[in-house]
Structure formats: structure tokens, C-alpha cells
Design a protein around this motif. Structure first.
Motif, PDB file in Angstrom:
ATOM      1  N   HIS A  47       0.799  -1.221   0.000  1.00 25.16           N
ATOM      2  CA  HIS A  47       0.000   0.000   0.000  1.00 25.16           C
ATOM      3  C   HIS A  47       0.839   1.282   0.000  1.00 25.16           C
ATOM      4  O   HIS A  47       0.330   2.361   0.327  1.00 25.16           O
ATOM      5  CB  HIS A  47      -0.956   0.004   1.199  1.00 25.16           C
ATOM      6  N   ALA A  48       2.100   1.175  -0.382  1.00 22.02           N
ATOM      7  CA  ALA A  48       2.976   2.349  -0.415  1.00 22.02           C
ATOM      8  C   ALA A  48       2.484   3.348  -1.460  1.00 22.02           C
ATOM      9  O   ALA A  48       2.091   2.978  -2.563  1.00 22.02           O
ATOM     10  CB  ALA A  48       4.400   1.922  -0.732  1.00 22.02           C
ATOM     11  N   VAL A  49       2.510   4.631  -1.099  1.00 21.32           N
ATOM     12  CA  VAL A  49       2.136   5.722  -2.007  1.00 21.32           C
ATOM     13  C   VAL A  49       3.187   6.813  -1.880  1.00 21.32           C
ATOM     14  O   VAL A  49       3.473   7.281  -0.773  1.00 21.32           O
ATOM     15  CB  VAL A  49       0.741   6.303  -1.682  1.00 21.32           C
ATOM     16  N   SER A  50       3.790   7.218  -2.984  1.00 16.42           N
ATOM     17  CA  SER A  50       4.821   8.253  -2.950  1.00 16.42           C
ATOM     18  C   SER A  50       4.189   9.637  -3.019  1.00 16.42           C
ATOM     19  O   SER A  50       2.990   9.778  -3.287  1.00 16.42           O
ATOM     20  CB  SER A  50       5.786   8.075  -4.127  1.00 16.42           C
ATOM     21  N   ARG A  51       4.992  10.649  -2.798  1.00 15.26           N
ATOM     22  CA  ARG A  51       4.496  12.025  -2.859  1.00 15.26           C
ATOM     23  C   ARG A  51       4.008  12.390  -4.255  1.00 15.26           C
ATOM     24  O   ARG A  51       3.138  13.242  -4.409  1.00 15.26           O
ATOM     25  CB  ARG A  51       5.602  12.992  -2.430  1.00 15.26           C
ATOM     26  N   PHE A  54     -11.317  -0.098  -5.517  1.00 12.76           N
ATOM     27  CA  PHE A  54      -9.980  -0.593  -5.188  1.00 12.76           C
ATOM     28  C   PHE A  54      -9.003  -0.225  -6.289  1.00 12.76           C
ATOM     29  O   PHE A  54      -9.226  -0.513  -7.463  1.00 12.76           O
ATOM     30  CB  PHE A  54      -9.998  -2.107  -5.001  1.00 12.76           C
ATOM     31  N   ASP A  55      -7.905   0.426  -5.907  1.00 14.30           N
ATOM     32  CA  ASP A  55      -6.845   0.790  -6.835  1.00 14.30           C
ATOM     33  C   ASP A  55      -6.003  -0.458  -7.097  1.00 14.30           C
ATOM     34  O   ASP A  55      -5.304  -0.949  -6.205  1.00 14.30           O
ATOM     35  CB  ASP A  55      -5.985   1.895  -6.228  1.00 14.30           C
ATOM     36  N   GLN A  56      -6.047  -0.968  -8.322  1.00 15.04           N
ATOM     37  CA  GLN A  56      -5.389  -2.232  -8.623  1.00 15.04           C
ATOM     38  C   GLN A  56      -3.872  -2.152  -8.623  1.00 15.04           C
ATOM     39  O   GLN A  56      -3.200  -3.187  -8.678  1.00 15.04           O
ATOM     40  CB  GLN A  56      -5.892  -2.754  -9.977  1.00 15.04           C
ATOM     41  N   ARG A  57      -3.333  -0.960  -8.529  1.00 11.99           N
ATOM     42  CA  ARG A  57      -1.885  -0.844  -8.382  1.00 11.99           C
ATOM     43  C   ARG A  57      -1.426  -1.457  -7.065  1.00 11.99           C
ATOM     44  O   ARG A  57      -0.252  -1.803  -6.907  1.00 11.99           O
ATOM     45  CB  ARG A  57      -1.454   0.628  -8.447  1.00 11.99           C
ATOM     46  N   PHE A  58      -2.361  -1.597  -6.087  1.00 10.15           N
ATOM     47  CA  PHE A  58      -2.033  -2.178  -4.795  1.00 10.15           C
ATOM     48  C   PHE A  58      -2.078  -3.707  -4.816  1.00 10.15           C
ATOM     49  O   PHE A  58      -1.713  -4.347  -3.830  1.00 10.15           O
ATOM     50  CB  PHE A  58      -2.993  -1.667  -3.719  1.00 10.15           C
TER      51      PHE A  58
END
Length: 507
Positions: free
Chosen positions: A220-224, A249-253
Motif C-alpha cells: 500500500h505504499a504511495v509516494s508524494r 480498489f486501486d489495482q496498483r495495490f
């Protein structure tokens, strides 16, 4: 017929040359005469080595062997003198080393494949290193793709120069805890991520290196900048490779889908950059359009060539060697006095016998199976669609490492630990209630789908530093990323600090 010089001779020679390289970029201004003289010797040595290959093709093996030896001796000597000469750019020598290393018709690659590989030191290994005895044909057939990239040994693609060595030290010192966490996280998710790379015939070490640098294996990491997931896709790039927003749901996760998208991206970029791994990684970090323009203006140049390296941002200069260093350590821990923890990531499942959240399960599982940091990260990574604070009903199926199946039955079905976990969880809900999220019914196949409240009004919100559309949407109970994007006409989901947007308000 070509002549074969002992591989160990060439490997040690080129490794000595590579070791002289530093992380500095090209220096402006006209080079002093003594520096230009070294550059001339470098170019002569390079041409001499290429000429020796032609001699070998003609069958003049004796002359080819002599020419090759003279060229390597000249190259080593000029490189050593460069390190002692002010104003001499050692990156140029690293670039020549890189180009010679990639010559497919060179004697040190010709005739070597996965089924016929001489025993010898790997490129970049120092005398006495344990890695010197590791070759592709010593591995089980199923593991060969771990060390191969498009038919080439991963070791033959590595330039063990200054930036890579500095990255190795960084991973082994300041970032060692991060590296260990990334390894554990990856091993727990390996069954979800590795199949995509294996199918694409990409090295597993590369997958680990990218993941270690991008997120450390935190799903679940999200960058700035808004890059999200274990492999940190920007929204537009993720969408291009099938990572969209489904049912909130964001499938990038999703680690499985992210690995598939990443494998497709890497394969595409390797094709665009003629299987140059460093340029491909630079494109992944710095943007493929920018990298293609730079590469087109400098055909045949490697990433470490001053014409390329000097145009990279500091972030990309750091990124490429850090990924390669992590990948190298994944393959050769013993060579660097590194011991990977033993991880049993065999997939398993549990069916909840009583309602519980992921947070509650973390408490009752404790540090079972020698997991000192607990199981919170693993439970979240393997069940990325679940909010860890949402209580899941009995009967819900969860993915867990197989060793936890027995632990769950022993510690989390009856007894004091689930009671303690429930008590603590209820206290958290009272003190700081989490924002409503998709219920387990919408996330688990064992329950009926849940509906989302309908927005009946909107409010203004000013974008702050660190905000992303995903993080803003997670704080809303009645709208997801797509809803907010449509409400504000946001193309590409791009936000700027200070921007005023409208957010739905639910009743």
C-alpha cells in the motif's frame, strides 16, 4: 573459428577496470593534454580489442590472442592512470568496459549459454569471492531464469563500477534493515509476483531489486508524486498496463496485477532500448519518453557513458545502481557476508471462525513462527483489498502463509488472545474511528456486495503537499478516485499543491 582466452583472465582484467569507475558525471571545459592522451589510449585499446575479434573470425588465433591481451593491458593501464590524473573522467572508462562486456561476439560470451558454461569467476567478482564458483549450469533447470535476461547471464549485464559498489555498501549498512524487510515481504508474496516474471523470462532478482528500491515490499505504499503499490506505478502508466480502479480498489495495490504490469513494462522497454537493462531501469524511474530521446541522440551509448549519465537526474543516477545492487545481493548474499532470513512463504488460507479485523488477527498471532515484527504487514500484503480496521464476519476466507493456518487455530479461535485483540480494537474505534471504507462484503467472495452511500452535496478542498487522489479518496465514504476525478474534470489524475477541488459530502 574463434580463439578462447581463459575467462578468468578477462574477467579479472575487466573487473579491475570497472572498479576504477566513480559516480561523478562529465566535467565541463576542455580536458588537459595528459587527459586527452589517456582518452586516446582508451580508444586505441577498444579498437584493438574489436580488431582481435575480427582476427579470430578469420582463423588467425595466435594473432587474435596477442592483440586481445595487448588491448586489455593497455586499457587497464590507462584506467589506472586516469584515477590518478586530475580532470580525467573515469566514467568514460566504465562506459568502454560496459560496451566491451556487452559484445556478444567476444570470446568471453561466444559459445556460452545456459547449457554450456565454463566454470569461472562472474564478472565483477573479486578473487576469493564465493560468487566466483556460481555459474548458470550449476543451478537447477527451474532456477536458470533467475540469472538470465533475454538469454544473457545477469552477471554479464552488471557493470561493477563506483555507483554500483556505493549502492552495495548503502544496502549493507544504512539500508540493511530495509533490505531485510523487503526480502521477507517479497518471500511472503513470491507466489503472487514471481509467476509473471517467470512467464516473461525475466530474472527474479530484477523483480526483487525493483521492489526493494520502490516500496520495500509494502503493497500500500504511495509516494508524494502519487506512484502507488509495491512497484510504484503512476496512475496513467498503470492504467496503460491494465491497472485501473475496480469497485473502489486501486489495482496498483494488488501484488499479482502489479507484477504482471511491471513485467510487461520492462519487457516493452527492453525492446525499445535493445535489451539495455540500465537504460530500461532509467526509463522506469525517469520517464520512458525522456530516456528514448536521450538514447536516440546517443546511439550505442550505455547508461554510464557521460553523454547519458550526465543528463540523468540525481534520483535516476541513484535509482539504477540501487536496483542492480539489490538484485545482485539477492543472487549472491554469501559474497557480501549477508545471510537472508529463512522464510516459509508457502501460500495458505484460513476461514474465520469468529469475526475479526486484520488488526485483531495481528494481535492474537503475536510473533509466532519467529516473526519479531509481527504479521500485520504480511496480512495486509496478501489481502490488499481489505481495510485492516474493518471487522470481517465469521466465514471470511483470508490468504495467509501456510504456517499460520495452525497458529490461527491454536491462538485466534479461542482463549485469551482474541478477547484481548477485540478489546484493544474496540478501544481504537472509540478513540479514533477510522474513515468508513468498503466493507468486507464488497471485498470477500463469501458475502454479498455492499452499496456505497450516494453523495448529495460537495465541499471545497485545497490540495496539500503529499496529497494524491488516492489518499484523498480514502478519506471519503461516498466517492472513489474516479468519482472525484469526474467531479473535477481531472485528466490523468494530476494534482498541484494549492489547487481547489470539490469533494462529495454524504448524508
Amino acid at each position: 573459428m574463434s580463439v578462447r582466452v581463459p575467462r578468468s583472465f578477462l574477467v579479472v582484467s575487466l573487473a579491475m577496470l570497472a572498479g576504477c569507475a566513480s559516480s561523478g558525471g562529465p566535467r565541463p571545459g576542455k580536458a588537459p593534454p595528459q587527459v586527452n592522451a589517456l582518452y586516446d589510449r582508451m580508444n586505441q585499446a577498444s579498437k584493438g580489442y574489436e580488431a582481435s575479434i575480427e582476427q579470430a573470425r578469420r582463423g588467425d588465433t595466435a594473432a587474435a590472442e596477442q592483440s586481445r591481451k595487448q588491448s586489455l593491458d593497455q586499457l587497464k593501464d590507462a584506467s589506472a592512470r586516469c584515477a590518478l590524473t586530475p580532470g580525467c573522467d573515469q566514467q568514460r572508462f566504465a562506459a568502454v568496459f560496459d560496451r566491451l562486456l556487452r559484445l556478444k561476439d567476444g570470446s568471453f560470451i561466444e559459445g556460452e549459454d545456459a547449457d554450456d558454461t565454463e566454470q569461472g569467476a562472474e564478472v565483477g567478482a573479486q578473487p576469493g569471492d564465493a560468487a566466483g564458483s556460481i555459474v548458470v549450469n550449476a543451478l537447477p533447470q527451474a532456477q536458470r531464469s533467475v540469472t538470465m535476461l533475454k538469454g544473457q547471464q545477469f552477471s554479464d549485464l552488471m557493470v561493477m563500477n563506483g555507483p554500483v559498489k556505493a549502492a552495495l555498501e548503502m544496502w549493507l549498512t544504512q539500508l540493511r534493515p530495509n533490505l531485510m524487510d523487503a526480502y521477507v515481504n517479497y518471500q511472503m508474496m513470491r507466489y503472487k509476483m514471481w509467476p509473471a516474471y517467470k512467464k516473461a523470462d525475466l530474472p527474479e532478482a530484477l523483480l526483487f531489486g525493483i521492489m526493494a528500491k520502490e516500496s520495500g515490499g509494502k503493497v500500500h505504499a504511495v509516494s508524494r508524486s502519487g506512484a502507488s503499490g509495491p512497484l510504484q506505478f503512476m496512475y496513467a502508466t498503470g492504467l496503460r498496463f491494465g491497472l485501473s480502479n475496480a469497485d473502489g480498489f486501486d489495482q496498483r495495490f494488488d501484488p499479482t496485477m502489479a507484477a504482471q504490469a511491471n513485467a510487461e513494462y520492462i519487457d516493452e522497454q527492453l525492446g525499445a532500448f535493445n535489451n539495455n537493462l540500465e537504460l530500461t531501469l532509467a526509463a522506469y524511474n525517469g520517464g520512458e519518453g525522456r530516456m528514448r530521446r536521450i538514447a536516440a541522440a546517443n546511439p550505442g551509448a550505455s547508461f554510464y557513458d557521460p553523454q547519458i549519465y550526465g543528463q540523468m537526474s540525481a534520483e535516476t543516477r541513484d535509482y539504477v545502481p540501487m536496483v542492480l545492487a539489490a538484485a545482485w545481493l539477492f543472487l549472491h548474499p554469501d559474497s557480501y557476508h549477508l545471510t537472508w532470513p529463512k522464510v516459509d512463504g508457502q501460500p495458505g488460507q484460513i476461514v474465520l471462525t469468529r469475526s475479526a479485523s486484520l488488526a485483531e488477527l495481528t494481535v492474537c498471532l503475536g510473533s509466532a513462527r519467529d516473526m519479531p515484527d509481527g504479521w500485520f504487514r504480511t496480512l495486509r500484503n496478501l489481502n490488499p483489498r481489505l481495510d485492516p480496521q474493518v471487522t470481517l464476519p465469521a466465514g471470511t476466507r483470508l490468504e495467509v502463509p501456510k504456517p499460520l493456518e495452525k497458529v490461527y487455530m491454536a491462538a485466534c479461535t479461542t482463549g485469551p488472545w482474541p478477547i484481548l485483540a477485540s478489546d484493544l480494537h474496540n478501544a481504537v474505534k472509540i478513540v479514533a474511528p477510522p474513515p468508513p471504507a468498503a466493507t468486507s462484503a464488497a471485498l470477500v467472495n463469501t458475502s454479498p456486495a455492499a452499496s456505497k452511500p450516494s453523495p448529495t452535496a460537495s465541499k471545497s478542498y485545497t490540495v496539500r503537499r503529499g496529497d494524491t487522489l488516492s489518499s484523498i479518496a480514502r478519506r471519503s465514504s461516498c466517492a472513489d478516485v474516479e468519482d472525484i476525478a469526474r467531479m473535477n474534470g481531472l485528466k490523468g489524475h494530476h494534482l498541484t499543491v494549492g489547487q481547489a477541488i470539490r469533494l462529495p459530502v454524504c448524508r
